[in-house]
Design a protein around this motif. Structure first.
Motif, short mmCIF file in Angstrom:
data_model
loop_
_atom_site.label_atom_id
_atom_site.label_comp_id
_atom_site.label_asym_id
_atom_site.label_seq_id
_atom_site.Cartn_x
_atom_site.Cartn_y
_atom_site.Cartn_z
N ARG A 1 40.61 33.48 41.34
CA ARG A 1 41.07 33.72 42.70
C ARG A 1 40.80 35.16 43.10
O ARG A 1 40.80 36.08 42.26
CB ARG A 1 42.54 33.36 42.86
CG ARG A 1 43.46 33.92 41.83
CD ARG A 1 44.82 33.25 41.84
NE ARG A 1 45.75 33.91 42.76
CZ ARG A 1 47.02 33.52 42.93
NH1 ARG A 1 47.46 32.46 42.27
NH2 ARG A 1 47.80 34.13 43.77
N ALA A 2 40.59 35.37 44.39
CA ALA A 2 40.16 36.68 44.88
C ALA A 2 41.17 37.77 44.58
O ALA A 2 40.80 38.91 44.24
CB ALA A 2 39.89 36.60 46.38
N ASP A 3 42.46 37.46 44.69
CA ASP A 3 43.46 38.52 44.56
C ASP A 3 43.75 38.90 43.11
O ASP A 3 44.71 39.60 42.82
CB ASP A 3 44.76 38.14 45.29
CG ASP A 3 45.39 36.86 44.76
OD1 ASP A 3 44.81 36.24 43.85
OD2 ASP A 3 46.45 36.49 45.27
N HIS A 4 42.88 38.48 42.17
CA HIS A 4 42.94 38.96 40.80
C HIS A 4 41.69 39.75 40.44
O HIS A 4 41.40 39.96 39.26
CB HIS A 4 43.18 37.82 39.82
CG HIS A 4 44.62 37.43 39.72
ND1 HIS A 4 45.39 37.62 38.60
CD2 HIS A 4 45.45 36.88 40.64
CE1 HIS A 4 46.62 37.19 38.82
NE2 HIS A 4 46.69 36.74 40.06
N VAL A 5 40.95 40.18 41.46
CA VAL A 5 39.75 41.01 41.30
C VAL A 5 40.08 42.41 41.82
O VAL A 5 40.64 42.56 42.92
CB VAL A 5 38.55 40.41 42.06
CG1 VAL A 5 37.36 41.35 42.02
CG2 VAL A 5 38.20 39.05 41.47
N GLY A 51 41.80 44.37 45.63
CA GLY A 51 43.14 44.95 45.73
C GLY A 51 44.03 44.72 44.54
O GLY A 51 45.20 45.11 44.58
N TYR A 52 43.54 44.10 43.46
CA TYR A 52 44.40 43.80 42.31
C TYR A 52 44.52 45.03 41.43
O TYR A 52 43.51 45.54 40.91
CB TYR A 52 43.83 42.64 41.53
CG TYR A 52 44.78 42.05 40.50
CD1 TYR A 52 46.02 41.55 40.88
CD2 TYR A 52 44.42 41.97 39.16
CE1 TYR A 52 46.89 40.99 39.95
CE2 TYR A 52 45.26 41.40 38.22
CZ TYR A 52 46.50 40.92 38.62
OH TYR A 52 47.35 40.35 37.70
N GLU A 53 45.72 45.51 41.23
CA GLU A 53 45.96 46.70 40.42
C GLU A 53 46.90 46.45 39.25
O GLU A 53 47.14 47.35 38.45
CB GLU A 53 46.51 47.83 41.28
CG GLU A 53 45.51 48.37 42.29
CD GLU A 53 46.04 49.63 42.99
OE1 GLU A 53 47.28 49.75 43.10
OE2 GLU A 53 45.22 50.45 43.40
#
Length: 645
Positions: free
Chosen positions: A52-56, A60-62
């Motif tokens: 998924r995109a929000d784990h890249v 933005g994944y920090e």
């Protein structure tokens, strides 16, 4: 957990990328499409299954350093920040980006080997035009190394590839094989290489140093045990509740799997640089869908159209083209025309997606679908407004052979009219037995007896030396004892030549009551009312009595039914074959999609959407023959990734 541009802007802690994003956006505003070079560039397409995109990191994944290599590539690439898959799992999503068509058009919806699909699965039609075919026609060498049983050779995904390896192993082995292929290729020709990594797909089968990179062994080992399928099923049914700590451990395990892929990508990209290929190779990295971690009460994917199942990364590196951030909404149907356009080629008229390096509208309708046998969903997203339409079987939808409404997890008994060679069933009902692998049986009076050959219900039967005779009608146990019209039961299998070869033959007494029936497993369904029972095709019409354990066959939704509905979509609200609900979600106010507002007028309010799905239905290219049988070995491969019971 939608990873839209609005959500990224709201994450104030993402200072690491803020400057890079601003600089790239300013540069892109002054830069048009890159001019194609006189020689064609190479093309490398990589799919990270289930990421998924929000784990890249670049998205933005920090929380964890999941993608350092991919983030470095993204800094000099075109990054599409709001990309949606057309479906929430692999089988319908992959053909959408390979062909630039939606599931309604390519028809490749089902393949999870549950229920009727334990013996049959959708295949991509030969009428499809794939991205590999476009590159092949342009003189490219084409190869694929693919790890996912849903994408095995024989399902149509190999169209256009000179070499299609569907047994490559994990990300490390895929990298090795890709590098070997690159070394042995014809250097005078450009190449198109497709890699599909499965390592971020549960049960996240990566080496221990990656599985437990971000979480302690004792906290995450539960999710990697051999009973992981049972655990996932129990959680998704609500029988088992995961504590927040356990969900956190599962997410950390997932992140470790993503990092494993990323480290292999780093080595692959380094090898391109070392071999002098980097400056002439377009690199495109995507995912086919996302993953859920109890945000809506389930883990995994393939159960709906939530944004964390649809939002995927898309990073496109074109040598010589400045980095760019595209915040306009995109769909994976745009991948094929964008990728071939970057190489100076055309996707042709069949593609419904856009070449986003030339045209990226700030506002457009983003469409996705999900079909299983119990319900069908569509989502239409425009900006932060998302409409969800759900169809379920209505009172007017009856179980039928055409829609596959008969359960293939049981054996079936079909009664026929005696002496009728056309084999039209008078009654269809499940057989009470636990032995699904028991041989097919035909019971009927003998017809057209000629020595060791005769017909049963119009099926040619040949007696072999190994056939065992038994029953009250036998005198000496010889073929010569058989007589025209005598009732027998042949138990065996159909040969490739269409001849039934019995292992056993029961001969009934001459005063036995004549019957005509076939018993066995359902191997296939065919539109028009036919089923394949143990290799024997049987017709079912409106007079056939179709039953199940519950008294009637279970009505199921099918792609054939959907097309029939949408071709006359203006009357959907009054069609009793389906019940319809429509819901409006505001992703700006509710990014987690936890609350929605039911729309009383439902489908009637969606004039643009109705026209859209009608157009997709009229441009479909799949047919009734675009299904193939699943072998026991293939079924086991599906079971290994959680798709078979």
């Amino acid at each position: 957990m939608r990873c839209s541009a609005n959500r990224l802007r709201s994450l104030g802690s993402h200072r690491r990328w803020a400057l890079a994003l601003v600089v790239l956006a300013l540069v892109s505003a002054c830069t048009g499409p890159a001019e194609p070079s006189p020689s064609r560039p190479n093309v490398l397409l990589i799919c990270m299954d289930t990421v998924r995109a929000d784990h890249v990191g670049f998205y933005g994944y920090e929380t964890r350093a999941t993608t350092p290599a991919l983030d470095e590539l993204a800094a000099t690439s075109t990054v599409f920040m709001d990309t949606s898959a057309t479906a929430g799992w692999t089988k319908p999503s992959v053909p959408s980006y390979l062909t630039s068509t939606y599931p309604l058009q390519h028809g490749t919806y089902l393949g999870d080997s549950k229920g009727r699909l334990s013996t049959e699965t959708d295949a991509l039609s030969e009428k499809a035009t794939t991205v590999a075919e476009i590159f092949s026609d342009a003189g490219y060498q084409t190869a694929a190394f693919v790890k996912n049983a849903q994408l095995r050779k024989g399902l149509g995904f190999e169209q256009g590839f000179d070499s299609y390896d569907d047994q490559p192993g994990d990300a490390r082995e895929i990298r090795w094989r890709a590098q070997d292929w690159l070394t042995g290729r014809d250097e005078e020709q450009p190449f198109f290489l497709y890699l599909h990594f499965l390592d971020a797909h549960w049960p996240y089968p990566v080496p221990p140093e990656y599985a437990f990179k971000f979480v302690a062994n004792d906290k995450a080992e539960r999710f990697r045990r051999s009973d992981w399928r049972d655990l996932r099923k129990a959680v998704n049914r609500g029988d088992v509740t995961l504590l927040d700590e356990e969900v956190g451990a599962l997410v950390a395990l997932y992140d470790g799997a993503i990092r494993y892929i990323d480290d292999q990508l780093q080595q692959l990209l380094a090898s391109l640089e070392h071999e002098g290929l980097a400056e002439d190779t377009i690199v495109c990295v995507i995912a086919d869908h996302g993953e859920e971690f109890m945000e809506h009460g389930k883990i995994g994917h393939g159960h709906g159209l939530y944004e964390n199942l649809l939002q995927v990364p898309w990073i496109l590196h074109v040598p010589g083209r400045p980095g760019q951030v595209v915040e306009a909404p995109c769909s994976l149907v745009d991948l094929m025309p964008t990728l071939v356009g970057a190489a100076g080629l055309s996707a042709g008229d069949a593609a419904v997606g856009l070449d986003l390096l030339r045209e990226a509208p700030a506002e457009r309708l983003i469409f996705a679908e999900h079909l299983n046998e119990s319900y069908y969903q569509q989502t239409f997203r425009r900006r932060d407004q998302k409409h969800l339409v759900e169809f379920r079987p209505g009172t007017g939808l009856k179980a039928s052979v055409q829609d596959g409404g008969l359960d293939t997890s049981v054996r079936w008994k079909v009664e026929l009219t005696i002496g009728a060679a056309d084999r039209v069933a008078t009654k269809v009902e499940p057989e009470l037995t636990d032995d699904l692998m028991e041989a097919t049986e035909i019971k009927a009076p003998i017809e057209n007896l000629k020595g060791e050959q005769f017909d049963l219900c119009g099926v040619p039967v040949v007696i072999e030396r190994s056939t065992t005779f038994y029953g009250d009608g036998m005198v000496a146990g010889l073929t010569s004892d058989l007589r025209e019209g005598q009732l027998v039961k042949a138990k065996g299998s159909m040969s490739d030549a269409g001849i039934f070869v019995p292992e056993k033959l029961k001969v009934y007494a001459t005063d036995a009551v004549p019957e005509a029936e076939v018993r066995g497993r359902i191997l296939a369904f065919e539109p028009g009312g036919r089923l394949n029972l143990g290799g024997i095709w049987i017709s079912v019409d409106g007079q056939t009595d179709v039953r199940s354990d519950e008294g009637e066959g279970k009505p199921r939704l099918s792609r054939e039914l959907l097309v029939d509905l949408f071709l006359d979509s203006d009357d959907l609200g009054s069609d009793d074959r389906v019940t319809l609900t429509a819901e409006l979600l505001n992703l700006g106010l509710d990014p987690g999609e936890l609350t929605g507002r039911l729309l009383a007028d439902g489908w009637e309010t969606f004039s643009i959407e109705r026209s859209f799905v009608r157009t997709l239905s009229t441009t479909r290219f799949w047919g009734s023959g675009d299904r193939v049988e699943v072998t026991p070995e293939q079924l086991e491969a599906l079971r290994a990734i959680g798709y078979a019971e």
